[in-house]
Design an enzyme around this catalytic site. Structure first.
Site, PDB file in Angstrom:
ATOM      1  N   MET A   1       0.834  -1.184   0.000  1.00  0.00           N
ATOM      2  CA  MET A   1       0.000   0.000   0.000  1.00  0.00           C
ATOM      3  C   MET A   1       0.877   1.245   0.000  1.00  0.00           C
ATOM      4  O   MET A   1       1.981   1.227   0.517  1.00  0.00           O
ATOM      5  CB  MET A   1      -0.890   0.009   1.234  1.00  0.00           C
ATOM      6  CG  MET A   1      -2.022  -0.978   1.126  1.00  0.00           C
ATOM      7  SD  MET A   1      -3.179  -1.038   2.521  1.00  0.00           S
ATOM      8  CE  MET A   1      -3.108   0.527   3.235  1.00  0.00           C
ATOM      9  N   VAL A   2       0.344   2.304  -0.535  1.00  0.00           N
ATOM     10  CA  VAL A   2       1.065   3.561  -0.580  1.00  0.00           C
ATOM     11  C   VAL A   2       1.210   4.112   0.837  1.00  0.00           C
ATOM     12  O   VAL A   2       0.251   4.167   1.596  1.00  0.00           O
ATOM     13  CB  VAL A   2       0.320   4.584  -1.465  1.00  0.00           C
ATOM     14  CG1 VAL A   2       1.031   5.919  -1.455  1.00  0.00           C
ATOM     15  CG2 VAL A   2       0.166   4.061  -2.878  1.00  0.00           C
ATOM     16  N   GLN A  57       7.674  -4.318  -2.933  1.00  0.00           N
ATOM     17  CA  GLN A  57       6.601  -4.128  -3.909  1.00  0.00           C
ATOM     18  C   GLN A  57       6.836  -2.870  -4.731  1.00  0.00           C
ATOM     19  O   GLN A  57       7.004  -1.781  -4.180  1.00  0.00           O
ATOM     20  CB  GLN A  57       5.252  -4.004  -3.200  1.00  0.00           C
ATOM     21  CG  GLN A  57       4.118  -3.866  -4.197  1.00  0.00           C
ATOM     22  CD  GLN A  57       2.802  -3.581  -3.539  1.00  0.00           C
ATOM     23  OE1 GLN A  57       2.524  -2.435  -3.204  1.00  0.00           O
ATOM     24  NE2 GLN A  57       2.023  -4.611  -3.337  1.00  0.00           N
ATOM     25  N   CYS A  86      -3.649  -1.729  -7.374  1.00  0.00           N
ATOM     26  CA  CYS A  86      -4.027  -0.365  -6.989  1.00  0.00           C
ATOM     27  C   CYS A  86      -5.079   0.166  -7.965  1.00  0.00           C
ATOM     28  O   CYS A  86      -4.812   0.293  -9.158  1.00  0.00           O
ATOM     29  CB  CYS A  86      -2.800   0.548  -6.992  1.00  0.00           C
ATOM     30  SG  CYS A  86      -3.193   2.224  -6.427  1.00  0.00           S
TER      31      CYS A  86
END
Length: 123
Positions: A1-2, A57, A86
């Site tokens: 995840m960002v 990632q 995403c």
């Protein structure tokens, strides 16, 4: 995840017996082109031994750029991951994330994996 799963968070989760952790989503092109961005995500002497196993990632659509970014970390991780999930508009604009699964019916992802797999030391 960002901007999630950074090193302090991963080390905390490992205290609670997390078996496998992922780095935050790293933009491959920015990782290889911008030293400040790279330092945000990566320690050049590698991650602490307590932070293993670890999967790095990356997001991107250019197989050569992904390769260059993954080569930087491959000796310090247990695997690399291409973000294909995403769904944000920024991902579509940047041609990464879930967009890769839509592009050419998913053939884009297959081409990237076929390019990367024989060239990297880690899965």
């Amino acid at each position: 995840m960002v901007d999630a799963s950074d090193l302090p968070y991963r080390l905390l989760t490992r205290r609670y017996n997390t078996n496998l952790c992922f780095t935050p989503m790293i933009h491959a092109r920015m990782f290889i082109e911008k030293e400040g961005y790279r330092r945000k995500f990566w320690r050049f002497h590698g991650m602490p031994k307590e932070d293993r196993p670890l999967i790095a990632q990356f997001c991107g659509h250019d197989k050569e750029v992904l390769y260059q970014a993954m080569k930087v970390v491959e000796d310090h991780v247990d695997g690399v991951d291409i973000n294909c999930g995403c769904p944000q508009n920024i991902a579509k604009k940047g041609q990464y994330g879930a967009y890769l699964m839509e592009k050419d019916g998913g053939d884009c992802v297959v081409e990237i994996v076929r390019y990367l797999a024989p060239r990297l030391k880690v899965p």
